[in-house]
Motif scaffolding. Structure first.
Motif, mmCIF file in Angstrom:
data_model
loop_
_atom_site.group_PDB
_atom_site.id
_atom_site.type_symbol
_atom_site.label_atom_id
_atom_site.label_comp_id
_atom_site.label_asym_id
_atom_site.label_seq_id
_atom_site.Cartn_x
_atom_site.Cartn_y
_atom_site.Cartn_z
ATOM 1 N N LYS A 173 0.793 -1.225 0.000
ATOM 2 C CA LYS A 173 0.000 0.000 0.000
ATOM 3 C C LYS A 173 0.827 1.277 0.000
ATOM 4 C CE LYS A 173 -2.943 -0.738 3.322
ATOM 5 N NZ LYS A 173 -4.069 -0.589 4.291
ATOM 6 N N ASP A 174 1.889 1.328 0.800
ATOM 7 C CA ASP A 174 2.683 2.551 0.916
ATOM 8 C C ASP A 174 3.922 2.549 0.029
ATOM 9 O OD1 ASP A 174 0.911 3.541 2.850
ATOM 10 O OD2 ASP A 174 1.966 2.472 4.456
ATOM 11 N N ILE A 175 4.077 1.513 -0.785
ATOM 12 C CA ILE A 175 5.280 1.382 -1.616
ATOM 13 C C ILE A 175 4.951 1.371 -3.103
ATOM 14 C CG2 ILE A 175 7.260 -0.127 -2.139
ATOM 15 C CD1 ILE A 175 7.176 -1.026 0.763
ATOM 16 N N ALA A 176 3.808 0.810 -3.464
ATOM 17 C CA ALA A 176 3.427 0.715 -4.877
ATOM 18 C C ALA A 176 3.203 2.097 -5.478
ATOM 19 C CB ALA A 176 2.158 -0.118 -5.012
ATOM 20 N N TYR A 209 6.276 -15.731 -3.292
ATOM 21 C CA TYR A 209 7.323 -15.324 -4.238
ATOM 22 C C TYR A 209 6.926 -14.053 -4.979
ATOM 23 C CZ TYR A 209 9.792 -15.077 -8.682
ATOM 24 O OH TYR A 209 10.490 -14.618 -9.777
ATOM 25 N N TRP A 210 5.710 -14.026 -5.549
ATOM 26 C CA TRP A 210 5.283 -12.864 -6.314
ATOM 27 C C TRP A 210 5.027 -11.658 -5.425
ATOM 28 C CZ3 TRP A 210 6.663 -12.184 -10.890
ATOM 29 C CH2 TRP A 210 6.617 -13.189 -11.858
ATOM 30 N N SER A 211 4.568 -11.882 -4.204
ATOM 31 C CA SER A 211 4.360 -10.757 -3.276
ATOM 32 C C SER A 211 5.661 -10.010 -3.051
ATOM 33 C CB SER A 211 3.806 -11.262 -1.942
ATOM 34 O OG SER A 211 2.531 -11.832 -2.101
ATOM 35 N N MET A 212 6.722 -10.747 -2.774
ATOM 36 C CA MET A 212 8.020 -10.121 -2.537
ATOM 37 C C MET A 212 8.591 -9.540 -3.824
ATOM 38 S SD MET A 212 8.399 -10.224 0.628
ATOM 39 C CE MET A 212 10.052 -9.528 0.589
ATOM 40 N N TRP A 213 8.367 -10.229 -4.947
ATOM 41 C CA TRP A 213 8.860 -9.712 -6.227
ATOM 42 C C TRP A 213 8.227 -8.357 -6.530
ATOM 43 C CZ3 TRP A 213 7.460 -8.008 -11.011
ATOM 44 C CH2 TRP A 213 8.428 -8.057 -12.016
ATOM 45 N N MET A 214 6.917 -8.251 -6.314
ATOM 46 C CA MET A 214 6.236 -6.983 -6.587
ATOM 47 C C MET A 214 6.724 -5.885 -5.656
ATOM 48 S SD MET A 214 4.246 -7.134 -9.202
ATOM 49 C CE MET A 214 3.416 -5.562 -8.935
ATOM 50 N N LEU A 215 6.951 -6.204 -4.410
ATOM 51 C CA LEU A 215 7.461 -5.223 -3.462
ATOM 52 C C LEU A 215 8.801 -4.666 -3.939
ATOM 53 C CD1 LEU A 215 6.561 -4.149 -0.620
ATOM 54 C CD2 LEU A 215 8.167 -5.782 0.346
ATOM 55 N N LEU A 216 9.676 -5.563 -4.394
ATOM 56 C CA LEU A 216 10.986 -5.149 -4.891
ATOM 57 C C LEU A 216 10.877 -4.455 -6.250
ATOM 58 C CD1 LEU A 216 12.972 -8.358 -3.905
ATOM 59 C CD2 LEU A 216 12.992 -6.143 -2.734
ATOM 60 N N TRP A 241 8.578 -2.342 -7.202
ATOM 61 C CA TRP A 241 8.291 -0.920 -6.997
ATOM 62 C C TRP A 241 9.556 -0.166 -6.602
ATOM 63 C CZ3 TRP A 241 4.191 -0.243 -9.449
ATOM 64 C CH2 TRP A 241 3.072 -1.078 -9.332
ATOM 65 N N GLU A 242 10.388 -0.801 -5.805
ATOM 66 C CA GLU A 242 11.628 -0.156 -5.372
ATOM 67 C C GLU A 242 12.631 -0.059 -6.523
ATOM 68 O OE1 GLU A 242 14.212 1.757 -2.728
ATOM 69 O OE2 GLU A 242 12.055 1.386 -2.717
ATOM 70 N N ALA A 243 12.626 -1.059 -7.413
ATOM 71 C CA ALA A 243 13.578 -1.083 -8.522
ATOM 72 C C ALA A 243 13.270 -0.020 -9.572
ATOM 73 C CB ALA A 243 13.587 -2.470 -9.161
ATOM 74 N N LYS A 244 11.983 0.336 -9.695
ATOM 75 C CA LYS A 244 11.573 1.381 -10.648
ATOM 76 C C LYS A 244 12.014 1.040 -12.086
ATOM 77 C CE LYS A 244 11.383 5.170 -7.310
ATOM 78 N NZ LYS A 244 11.537 4.355 -6.110
#
Length: 278
Positions: free
Chosen positions: A175-178, A217-224, A226-229
């Motif tokens: 929520k606060d990262i995407a 796996y996909w939850s963590m991938w999506m989190l990363l 957003w950070e990777a841009k």
């Protein structure tokens, strides 16, 4: 990075001779994050070639008429077409419908029927399908009750339904990262709890058979992600690459399946309901 290395190589040579490089072990092969995600999904019960189940508890045969609403890139319905089923696809995006139609052209599907529609209503007759699939769609629609009513209307009595939505554990994590638009129309306009999902399906008149979750796996991938841009179509970044390598190593470990099951139970990308029309 390659461009930067070329610029450095074109600079002034050092005054002293460069030392001989120390031999190093060859880098491991890069893991394809999408193929790893497919493997992870299969471990969770998807695409079982031996049993003919698209997902555990959802068998598809050549005798079925299968409707996929929100067919996307056609991954789910391609498995069903390969089983020889009669296929009906529907999506709001004409390009996706056409791409999926082309993807299915060489399969043994008995027939392929295509619709570009917002599903309000579905341009399909009552009691048409014996199998109905709609994955990761309900979180996008304005009126879930109306949408589900249409899915129920076009199913035959006894039809099986495979429905999925994002799990709130993953949605809350992001929520606060995407990117803000991820939780704006036409993307995810609601977060659906497990209780709400079951109630939606039951209130639509379907009998819930199973309710499961998967996709740490996909939850963590999506989190990363957003950070990777980076762009989703070319998601090449050290964060994502390291995560894919780590997850592959976990799955290959002696207790990899047990670890995956434990983590899927804590933070899951999706929740899946198998239901039946009375």
């Amino acid at each position: 990075m390659l461009r930067l290395l070329k610029k450095l190589a074109a600079g002034t040579p050092p005054a002293q001779p460069m030392p001989e490089p120390t031999p190093v072990a060859a880098a491991p092969d890069k893991v394809d994050p999408y193929m790893l995600g497919l493997h992870d999904a299969m471990l969770s019960g998807w695409f079982n070639q031996q049993t003919g189940e698209l997902f555990t508890g959802f068998p598809v045969t050549a005798q079925d008429t299968l409707l996929d609403v929100g067919c996307g890139d056609g991954g789910n319905v391609h498995f069903c077409a390969m089983r020889g089923a009669n296929i009906i696809i529907a999506d709001i995006e004409a390009a996706k419908v056409e791409a999926t139609r082309q993807r299915l052209a060489d399969t043994p599907a008995r027939s392929i029927e295509c619709h570009v529609t917002d599903c309000n209503p579905l341009p399909i007759a009552d009691e048409t399908a014996t199998r109905v699939v709609s994955t990761e769609v309900i979180e996008h629609v304005d009126d879930p009750a109306q949408f589900l009513a249409e899915l129920v209307r076009v199913g035959k009595p006894g039809a099986l339904y495979l429905l999925s939505v994002p799990h709130p554990s993953s949605e809350d994590l992001q929520k606060d990262i995407a990117a803000p638009e991820y939780f704006q129309k036409p993307n995810h306009i609601r977060i659906i709890s497990e209780e709400q999902f079951k109630a939606m399906v039951s209130d639509a008149g379907l009998e819930v058979i199973s309710h499961s979750q998967y996709g740490f796996y996909w939850s963590m991938w999506m989190l990363l992600f957003w950070e990777a841009k980076v762009d989703f179509s070319n998601a090449d970044h050290p964060l994502l690459n390291h995560w894919a390598n780590t997850w592959q190593a976990i799955l290959a470990s002696p207790r990899g399946a047990q670890i995956k099951q434990a983590l899927d139970a804590v933070v899951a990308k999706s929740q899946v309901i198998i239901a039946r029309k009375p």
